[in-house]
Scaffold this motif. Sequence first.
Motif, PDB file in Angstrom:
ATOM      1  N   MET A   1       0.848  -1.207   0.000  1.00  0.00           N
ATOM      2  CA  MET A   1       0.000   0.000   0.000  1.00  0.00           C
ATOM      3  C   MET A   1       0.881   1.254   0.000  1.00  0.00           C
ATOM      4  SD  MET A   1      -3.222  -0.729  -0.083  1.00  0.00           S
ATOM      5  CE  MET A   1      -3.947   0.772   0.535  1.00  0.00           C
ATOM      6  N   ILE A   2       0.456   2.251  -0.750  1.00  0.00           N
ATOM      7  CA  ILE A   2       1.186   3.521  -0.825  1.00  0.00           C
ATOM      8  C   ILE A   2       0.720   4.400   0.320  1.00  0.00           C
ATOM      9  CG2 ILE A   2       1.566   5.570  -2.219  1.00  0.00           C
ATOM     10  CD1 ILE A   2       1.215   3.857  -4.687  1.00  0.00           C
ATOM     11  N   ASP A   3       1.695   4.863   1.083  1.00  0.00           N
ATOM     12  CA  ASP A   3       1.390   5.737   2.215  1.00  0.00           C
ATOM     13  C   ASP A   3       1.138   7.149   1.680  1.00  0.00           C
ATOM     14  OD1 ASP A   3       1.079   6.986   4.603  1.00  0.00           O
ATOM     15  OD2 ASP A   3       3.127   6.638   5.334  1.00  0.00           O
ATOM     16  N   PRO A   4      -0.078   7.706   1.816  1.00  0.00           N
ATOM     17  CA  PRO A   4      -0.355   9.039   1.247  1.00  0.00           C
ATOM     18  C   PRO A   4       0.326  10.168   2.004  1.00  0.00           C
ATOM     19  CG  PRO A   4      -2.272   8.230   2.435  1.00  0.00           C
ATOM     20  CD  PRO A   4      -1.281   7.093   2.409  1.00  0.00           C
ATOM     21  N   SER A   5       0.749   9.942   3.242  1.00  0.00           N
ATOM     22  CA  SER A   5       1.356  11.006   4.043  1.00  0.00           C
ATOM     23  C   SER A   5       2.865  11.092   3.858  1.00  0.00           C
ATOM     24  CB  SER A   5       1.045  10.787   5.529  1.00  0.00           C
ATOM     25  OG  SER A   5       1.584   9.553   5.974  1.00  0.00           O
ATOM     26  N   ARG A   6       3.469  10.132   3.191  1.00  0.00           N
ATOM     27  CA  ARG A   6       4.928  10.112   3.024  1.00  0.00           C
ATOM     28  C   ARG A   6       5.295  10.873   1.757  1.00  0.00           C
ATOM     29  NH1 ARG A   6       8.746   4.679   3.561  1.00  0.00           N
ATOM     30  NH2 ARG A   6      10.748   5.798   3.744  1.00  0.00           N
ATOM     31  N   THR A   7       6.336  11.695   1.848  1.00  0.00           N
ATOM     32  CA  THR A   7       6.743  12.544   0.731  1.00  0.00           C
ATOM     33  C   THR A   7       8.009  11.999   0.087  1.00  0.00           C
ATOM     34  OG1 THR A   7       8.013  13.965   2.225  1.00  0.00           O
ATOM     35  CG2 THR A   7       5.733  14.604   1.780  1.00  0.00           C
ATOM     36  N   HIS A   8       8.372  12.594  -1.026  1.00  0.00           N
ATOM     37  CA  HIS A   8       9.546  12.185  -1.798  1.00  0.00           C
ATOM     38  C   HIS A   8      10.819  12.458  -1.001  1.00  0.00           C
ATOM     39  CE1 HIS A   8      11.934  11.392  -5.383  1.00  0.00           C
ATOM     40  NE2 HIS A   8      12.561  12.544  -5.175  1.00  0.00           N
ATOM     41  N   ASP A   9      11.635  11.401  -0.790  1.00  0.00           N
ATOM     42  CA  ASP A   9      12.873  11.534  -0.019  1.00  0.00           C
ATOM     43  C   ASP A   9      13.922  10.601  -0.636  1.00  0.00           C
ATOM     44  OD1 ASP A   9      14.787  12.114   1.821  1.00  0.00           O
ATOM     45  OD2 ASP A   9      13.794  11.133   3.522  1.00  0.00           O
ATOM     46  N   PRO A  10      14.615  11.047  -1.707  1.00  0.00           N
ATOM     47  CA  PRO A  10      15.579  10.150  -2.350  1.00  0.00           C
ATOM     48  C   PRO A  10      16.783   9.812  -1.469  1.00  0.00           C
ATOM     49  CG  PRO A  10      15.535  12.300  -3.418  1.00  0.00           C
ATOM     50  CD  PRO A  10      14.484  12.322  -2.370  1.00  0.00           C
ATOM     51  N   ASP A  11      17.168  10.687  -0.529  1.00  0.00           N
ATOM     52  CA  ASP A  11      18.305  10.383   0.347  1.00  0.00           C
ATOM     53  C   ASP A  11      18.009   9.185   1.249  1.00  0.00           C
ATOM     54  OD1 ASP A  11      19.673  12.508  -0.735  1.00  0.00           O
ATOM     55  OD2 ASP A  11      18.981  13.924   0.794  1.00  0.00           O
ATOM     56  N   ALA A  12      16.744   8.973   1.597  1.00  0.00           N
ATOM     57  CA  ALA A  12      16.352   7.824   2.413  1.00  0.00           C
ATOM     58  C   ALA A  12      15.955   6.627   1.562  1.00  0.00           C
ATOM     59  CB  ALA A  12      15.199   8.211   3.338  1.00  0.00           C
ATOM     60  N   GLY A  13      16.098   6.724   0.236  1.00  0.00           N
ATOM     61  CA  GLY A  13      15.750   5.625  -0.646  1.00  0.00           C
ATOM     62  C   GLY A  13      14.283   5.528  -0.977  1.00  0.00           C
ATOM     63  N   TYR A  14      13.510   6.585  -0.736  1.00  0.00           N
ATOM     64  CA  TYR A  14      12.074   6.567  -1.014  1.00  0.00           C
ATOM     65  C   TYR A  14      11.805   7.546  -2.145  1.00  0.00           C
ATOM     66  CZ  TYR A  14       7.018   6.694  -0.295  1.00  0.00           C
ATOM     67  OH  TYR A  14       5.656   6.617  -0.457  1.00  0.00           O
ATOM     68  N   TYR A  15      11.277   7.044  -3.257  1.00  0.00           N
ATOM     69  CA  TYR A  15      10.980   7.848  -4.439  1.00  0.00           C
ATOM     70  C   TYR A  15       9.459   7.895  -4.638  1.00  0.00           C
ATOM     71  CZ  TYR A  15      15.934   7.208  -5.515  1.00  0.00           C
ATOM     72  OH  TYR A  15      17.310   7.198  -5.452  1.00  0.00           O
ATOM     73  N   ARG A  16       8.940   9.088  -4.744  1.00  0.00           N
ATOM     74  CA  ARG A  16       7.503   9.282  -4.957  1.00  0.00           C
ATOM     75  C   ARG A  16       7.342  10.414  -5.969  1.00  0.00           C
ATOM     76  NH1 ARG A  16       2.728   8.576  -1.610  1.00  0.00           N
ATOM     77  NH2 ARG A  16       1.058   9.943  -2.366  1.00  0.00           N
ATOM     78  N   ILE A  17       6.828  10.105  -7.144  1.00  0.00           N
ATOM     79  CA  ILE A  17       6.724  11.064  -8.239  1.00  0.00           C
ATOM     80  C   ILE A  17       5.305  10.998  -8.796  1.00  0.00           C
ATOM     81  CG2 ILE A  17       7.547  11.678 -10.539  1.00  0.00           C
ATOM     82  CD1 ILE A  17      10.234  10.393  -9.732  1.00  0.00           C
ATOM     83  N   THR A  18       4.706  12.168  -8.986  1.00  0.00           N
ATOM     84  CA  THR A  18       3.390  12.276  -9.615  1.00  0.00           C
ATOM     85  C   THR A  18       3.576  12.923 -10.981  1.00  0.00           C
ATOM     86  OG1 THR A  18       2.286  12.462  -7.480  1.00  0.00           O
ATOM     87  CG2 THR A  18       1.066  13.213  -9.416  1.00  0.00           C
ATOM     88  N   ALA A  19       3.228  12.194 -12.029  1.00  0.00           N
ATOM     89  CA  ALA A  19       3.396  12.655 -13.411  1.00  0.00           C
ATOM     90  C   ALA A  19       2.078  13.207 -13.922  1.00  0.00           C
ATOM     91  CB  ALA A  19       3.883  11.517 -14.296  1.00  0.00           C
ATOM     92  N   GLU A  20       2.090  14.466 -14.312  1.00  0.00           N
ATOM     93  CA  GLU A  20       0.883  15.062 -14.869  1.00  0.00           C
ATOM     94  C   GLU A  20       0.604  14.533 -16.275  1.00  0.00           C
ATOM     95  OE1 GLU A  20       1.304  19.265 -14.748  1.00  0.00           O
ATOM     96  OE2 GLU A  20       1.399  19.372 -12.553  1.00  0.00           O
ATOM     97  N   ARG A  21       1.683  14.337 -17.049  1.00  0.00           N
ATOM     98  CA  ARG A  21       1.526  13.788 -18.394  1.00  0.00           C
ATOM     99  C   ARG A  21       1.842  12.283 -18.385  1.00  0.00           C
ATOM    100  NH1 ARG A  21       3.785  18.681 -18.388  1.00  0.00           N
ATOM    101  NH2 ARG A  21       5.857  17.754 -18.133  1.00  0.00           N
ATOM    102  N   ARG A  22       1.833  11.689 -19.536  1.00  0.00           N
ATOM    103  CA  ARG A  22       2.065  10.247 -19.626  1.00  0.00           C
ATOM    104  C   ARG A  22       3.496   9.903 -19.211  1.00  0.00           C
ATOM    105  NH1 ARG A  22       0.116   7.565 -25.111  1.00  0.00           N
ATOM    106  NH2 ARG A  22       1.811   8.875 -25.909  1.00  0.00           N
ATOM    107  N   PHE A  23       3.634   8.743 -18.561  1.00  0.00           N
ATOM    108  CA  PHE A  23       4.938   8.268 -18.115  1.00  0.00           C
ATOM    109  C   PHE A  23       5.309   7.044 -18.952  1.00  0.00           C
ATOM    110  CE2 PHE A  23       8.128   6.271 -15.515  1.00  0.00           C
ATOM    111  CZ  PHE A  23       8.778   7.338 -14.918  1.00  0.00           C
TER     112      PHE A  23
END
Length: 273
Positions: A1-23
């Motif tokens: 499950m994706i945690d909605p409260s967690r934000t993008h943090d690449p230094d901690a190894g967590y990547y979260r990206i929202t693409a407005e256009r096609r990916f």
Amino acid sequence: MIDPSRTHDPDAGYYRITAERRFNYLQLDPDHTIRVVWQALPVTCPMCGADTGLTLVLERAAQPVVEVLCPARHEWSEHLIDPGHFTAWADMRWTTPNWDMFWILEAGFGEEQPPPVDLVDEVPKAARMVTKVLVREAKKRVRRQVRRRVRKVKKKALNVAYSPVAALIRTAWAMQAGIPQETPAPAEKKGKQAPGPKIPSVAKYRAAYGMPAPVKGPACLVCEDKGRIVAPGLDITCTECAGPWLRSLQATAFVGRFGQQLAILRLVDIHEK
């Protein structure tokens, strides 16, 4: 499950990206067997077919697969996306880029670029928008000035309309307090003196007392209007004035030629005597 409260943090190894256009993800083209050719294919939701507004999540320490969430809240694991490509693309976008992985951008991996600006269509739209804003501000200034003048006129009209009421209230308040009413003095017009006794001139006083009129002194103080300066051993013409004979000649200049000649002869005779 994706945690909605967690934000993008690449230094901690967590990547979260929202693409407005096609990916797009990369896949080998099966039609080319001799050389390697990559195909850029869009990620789509298997339930509703949505391909825009997707949220992609990858946690390197917990899950080796990219999790995807569509706008309709459908969540699935996308095995077609290479986690190495995804982390390299995210690092090139937000953190230190990996120069060895720049080929995935040339192949088309990641969010699609926005379409070029159509100047033929966008410039008139921007001009119309700016014109609307300027016209709206000009109308606001005009309305503000009109309201200000209307308020002044209304205030003046109210003051004029309520002045009798205010005078009546002041009178009633003064009568209740026992203050005697003072009759206001009539206002005098500017530039007009108040009526008073007329003072006669000095000539009227002199005539009433029988006083003689003052004798006018000579106009020339050098010769005393004689025209010549006469003294013991001195008899010269006065140069400070014209003399009585010349003034008399000028006074009779309006007479005709005959009268003027008679006047000259008479003056010469008087001067010889």
